[in-house]
Design an enzyme around this catalytic site. Structure first.
Site, PDB file in Angstrom:
ATOM      1  N   LYS A 151      13.660   0.840  18.396  1.00  7.25           N
ATOM      2  CA  LYS A 151      13.031  -0.338  17.832  1.00  7.25           C
ATOM      3  C   LYS A 151      13.558  -0.562  16.419  1.00  7.25           C
ATOM      4  O   LYS A 151      14.007   0.416  15.809  1.00  7.25           O
ATOM      5  CB  LYS A 151      11.498  -0.234  17.811  1.00  7.25           C
ATOM      6  CG  LYS A 151      10.896   1.070  17.315  1.00  7.25           C
ATOM      7  CD  LYS A 151      11.226   1.660  16.000  1.00  7.25           C
ATOM      8  CE  LYS A 151      10.977   0.921  14.736  1.00  7.25           C
ATOM      9  NZ  LYS A 151      11.363   1.670  13.509  1.00  7.25           N
ATOM     10  N   TYR A 234       5.308  -1.702  14.164  1.00  8.18           N
ATOM     11  CA  TYR A 234       4.299  -0.869  14.845  1.00  8.18           C
ATOM     12  C   TYR A 234       2.938  -1.576  14.844  1.00  8.18           C
ATOM     13  O   TYR A 234       2.190  -1.480  15.809  1.00  8.18           O
ATOM     14  CB  TYR A 234       4.158   0.491  14.149  1.00  8.18           C
ATOM     15  CG  TYR A 234       5.305   1.428  14.404  1.00  8.18           C
ATOM     16  CD1 TYR A 234       5.301   2.300  15.491  1.00  8.18           C
ATOM     17  CD2 TYR A 234       6.409   1.450  13.556  1.00  8.18           C
ATOM     18  CE1 TYR A 234       6.354   3.167  15.717  1.00  8.18           C
ATOM     19  CE2 TYR A 234       7.472   2.301  13.779  1.00  8.18           C
ATOM     20  CZ  TYR A 234       7.444   3.159  14.856  1.00  8.18           C
ATOM     21  OH  TYR A 234       8.499   4.010  15.091  1.00  8.18           O
TER      22      TYR A 234
HETATM   23  P1  NDP Z   1      19.792   7.225   9.864  1.00 10.85           P
HETATM   24  O1  NDP Z   1      20.376   6.411   8.770  1.00 10.85           O
HETATM   25  O2  NDP Z   1      19.264   8.573   9.514  1.00 10.85           O
HETATM   26  O3  NDP Z   1      20.852   7.427  11.046  1.00 10.85           O
HETATM   27  C1  NDP Z   1      21.614   6.372  11.563  1.00 10.85           C
HETATM   28  C2  NDP Z   1      22.887   6.952  12.164  1.00 10.85           C
HETATM   29  O4  NDP Z   1      23.633   5.875  12.716  1.00 10.85           O
HETATM   30  C3  NDP Z   1      23.818   7.597  11.142  1.00 10.85           C
HETATM   31  O5  NDP Z   1      23.508   8.935  10.900  1.00 10.85           O
HETATM   32  C4  NDP Z   1      25.175   7.431  11.802  1.00 10.85           C
HETATM   33  O6  NDP Z   1      25.333   8.482  12.745  1.00 10.85           O
HETATM   34  C5  NDP Z   1      25.033   6.167  12.615  1.00 10.85           C
HETATM   35  N1  NDP Z   1      25.731   5.036  11.992  1.00 10.85           N
HETATM   36  C6  NDP Z   1      26.771   4.356  12.531  1.00 10.85           C
HETATM   37  N2  NDP Z   1      27.193   3.377  11.730  1.00 10.85           N
HETATM   38  C7  NDP Z   1      26.436   3.431  10.620  1.00 10.85           C
HETATM   39  C8  NDP Z   1      26.432   2.673   9.409  1.00 10.85           C
HETATM   40  N3  NDP Z   1      27.251   1.662   9.208  1.00 10.85           N
HETATM   41  N4  NDP Z   1      25.523   3.020   8.470  1.00 10.85           N
HETATM   42  C9  NDP Z   1      24.659   4.005   8.665  1.00 10.85           C
HETATM   43  N5  NDP Z   1      24.600   4.763   9.809  1.00 10.85           N
HETATM   44  C10 NDP Z   1      25.517   4.481  10.778  1.00 10.85           C
HETATM   45  O7  NDP Z   1      18.647   6.339  10.542  1.00 10.85           O
HETATM   46  P2  NDP Z   1      17.412   6.813  11.422  1.00 10.85           P
HETATM   47  O8  NDP Z   1      17.821   7.916  12.304  1.00 10.85           O
HETATM   48  O9  NDP Z   1      16.230   7.003  10.580  1.00 10.85           O
HETATM   49  O10 NDP Z   1      17.140   5.465  12.276  1.00 10.85           O
HETATM   50  C11 NDP Z   1      17.998   5.061  13.318  1.00 10.85           C
HETATM   51  C12 NDP Z   1      17.277   4.083  14.236  1.00 10.85           C
HETATM   52  O11 NDP Z   1      16.124   4.703  14.775  1.00 10.85           O
HETATM   53  C13 NDP Z   1      16.776   2.806  13.575  1.00 10.85           C
HETATM   54  O12 NDP Z   1      16.919   1.740  14.463  1.00 10.85           O
HETATM   55  C14 NDP Z   1      15.302   3.061  13.342  1.00 10.85           C
HETATM   56  O13 NDP Z   1      14.524   1.876  13.341  1.00 10.85           O
HETATM   57  C15 NDP Z   1      14.963   3.923  14.522  1.00 10.85           C
HETATM   58  N6  NDP Z   1      13.837   4.835  14.252  1.00 10.85           N
HETATM   59  C16 NDP Z   1      12.827   4.898  15.165  1.00 10.85           C
HETATM   60  C17 NDP Z   1      11.793   5.746  14.988  1.00 10.85           C
HETATM   61  C18 NDP Z   1      10.739   5.883  16.029  1.00 10.85           C
HETATM   62  O14 NDP Z   1       9.748   6.539  15.779  1.00 10.85           O
HETATM   63  N7  NDP Z   1      10.929   5.306  17.201  1.00 10.85           N
HETATM   64  C19 NDP Z   1      11.665   6.570  13.765  1.00 10.85           C
HETATM   65  C20 NDP Z   1      12.817   6.490  12.903  1.00 10.85           C
HETATM   66  C21 NDP Z   1      13.854   5.632  13.150  1.00 10.85           C
HETATM   67  P3  NDP Z   1      26.748   9.273  12.870  1.00 10.85           P
HETATM   68  O15 NDP Z   1      26.978   9.876  11.520  1.00 10.85           O
HETATM   69  O16 NDP Z   1      26.490  10.259  13.910  1.00 10.85           O
HETATM   70  O17 NDP Z   1      27.774   8.249  13.223  1.00 10.85           O
END
Ligand code: NDP
Length: 385
Positions: A151, A234
């Site tokens: 989401k 949420y």
């Molecule tokens: P992060 O920033 O911690 O992680 C995002 C990951 O996406 C990065 O680590 C990277 O992984 C990859 N990525 C690829 N391109 C980019 C870019 N241009 N900039 C940044 N990251 C990039 O985010 P979160 O893990 O907190 O959130 C990710 C998603 O999950 C969002 O959509 C958020 O809304 C959702 N979310 C949902 C939750 C829930 O409870 N359902 C809780 C928290 C988040 P890599 O280095 O491996 O390429």
């Protein structure tokens, strides 16, 4: 005399038998091993492997993927991690080694389509910044895989519609990751509201706030950040699942403190009010600049329900108030992510629609888009039913 001898005989037999019995008990207790021979308690059953498992590819190894989703596989009944997609190969290798993923099943964003050739992968889980959800969902569906997308579903209504259309034309399932639809406290709150436990519903208030430190994808407009998209969603989703209705009109306000550089691109706080056909008025607030606060209150004609920690990963507490009595409902918590992944895995195996398909994500996007219009125009915005 004969009676006496008979008694003597019986007594002797009894004594003999007794002695034998005592002797044998003493012998067996002395010989009994104190620990089981293989240190395995006899009552412990070896688990049977599930008849079928579903292979998952995790896309984007960020905070959510590494802190919640990967560990959740240990609590899952049928979902197994079989592939990783990441822009950082060294990190991906380390994660693969930790969770037993074959290193030949590591991809990056350019080789993503090669997932199509990996028969172990049944479903792709998109955990990327919000601005990348639509593109990677559509590409994943075209690669012939089912998709679970985090989401908010996407950054616009048009993107959501493209994702739904892509799932239809690929004949694959698309689910949006609304973990609280699998969480017992929220599920019980829904039942209580729907079964009339509170009387006719009148008012709902919800808040979801946290203090976000830069750098963070949530603070970037181009990556689809913002408090409404990240945490306000949420509240919107809860208003819809608690009432079982779609709102007919919304209002909204946003604040962006000029002296806080974190909020150069997105608001710090957003508040919104939704008006539902039954008359329920729901007000929500969300923020990236407050201490953590995640709860909702539903007020009905004859009762009140409070869910503390409503939107967190764990720690929910549910209270029900009828007249002067307040009772806390004790429920057994679950791992939200394992429950969500098992649900989608079961849907895939059974060929069933999930609880939260693309249409559920689109419905929230419609409401959030209307809230943004209300903020921009300063007017109440009507939603088409
Ligand atoms: P992060 O920033 O911690 O992680 C995002 C990951 O996406 C990065 O680590 C990277 O992984 C990859 N990525 C690829 N391109 C980019 C870019 N241009 N900039 C940044 N990251 C990039 O985010 P979160 O893990 O907190 O959130 C990710 C998603 O999950 C969002 O959509 C958020 O809304 C959702 N979310 C949902 C939750 C829930 O409870 N359902 C809780 C928290 C988040 P890599 O280095 O491996 O390429």
């Amino acid at each position: 005399m004969s009676q006496h001898s008979s008694y003597e005989l019986d007594r002797r037999t009894f004594i003999a038998a007794g002695v034998t019995l005592i002797a044998s008990t003493t012998m067996s207790k002395a010989d009994e091993p104190l620990a089981p021979p293989d240190k395995q308690p006899p009552h412990v059953k070896t688990p049977e492997p599930p008849a079928k498992t579903v292979g998952w590819a995790i896309v984007g190894l960020g905070q959510l993927a590494l802190e919640e989703v990967m560990p959740a596989f240990a609590n899952s009944k049928i979902a197994r991690p079989v592939a990783l997609v990441s822009g950082h190969p060294e990190k991906a290798k380390k994660v693969a080694a930790t969770y037993g993923v074959d290193p030949t099943s590591i991809y990056d964003y350019k080789t993503y389509e090669k997932l199509a050739d990996n028969p172990a992968v049944d479903v792709i889980y998109i955990i990327l910044p919000n601005s990348m959800h639509a593109e990677y969902t559509v590409r994943g569906l075209k690669a012939g895989k089912h998709v679970l997308c985090e989401k908010p579903m996407a950054t616009s209504i048009a993107e959501c519609e493209q994702m739904i259309a892509a799932a239809k034309s690929a004949r694959k399932k698309l689910m949006i990751a609304y973990r609280l639809h699998h969480e017992p406290f929220n599920k019980t709150a829904i039942e209580l509201c729907r079964q009339g436990e509170l009387g006719k519903l009148k008012l709902i208030t919800a808040c979801n706030g946290q203090d976000v430190k830069a750098p963070n994808i949530r603070l970037s407009k181009s990556l689809g950040g913002g408090p409404l998209q990240d945490v306000g969603i949420y509240c919107v989703n809860a208003f819809r699942y608690l009432t079982g209705e779609e709102p007919i009109e919304v209002t909204g306000f946003a604040s962006r403190p000029k002296d806080d550089p974190r909020f150069r691109e997105v608001p710090e706080s957003v508040t919104f009010t939704l008006h539902f056909p039954s008359g329920v008025i729901a007000s929500g607030d969300c923020s990236f600049g407050t201490a953590e606060s995640r709860r909702y209150r539903v007020q009905g004609a004859s009762g009140i329900l409070d869910l503390e920690g409503a939107f967190g990963y764990r720690g929910q507490r549910l209270y029900l108030q009828n007249e002067d009595r307040i009772s806390e409902m004790k429920l057994t918590p679950v791992d939200h992510f394992a429950a969500e992944m098992d649900h989608f895995s079961e849907c895939i195996l059974a060929g069933k629609e999930s609880k939260t398909p693309g249409e559920e994500g689109l419905a929230d996007l419609r409401v959030m888009t209307a809230i943004e219009e209300a903020i921009r125009t300063g007017r109440t915005v009507a939603l088409k039913s």
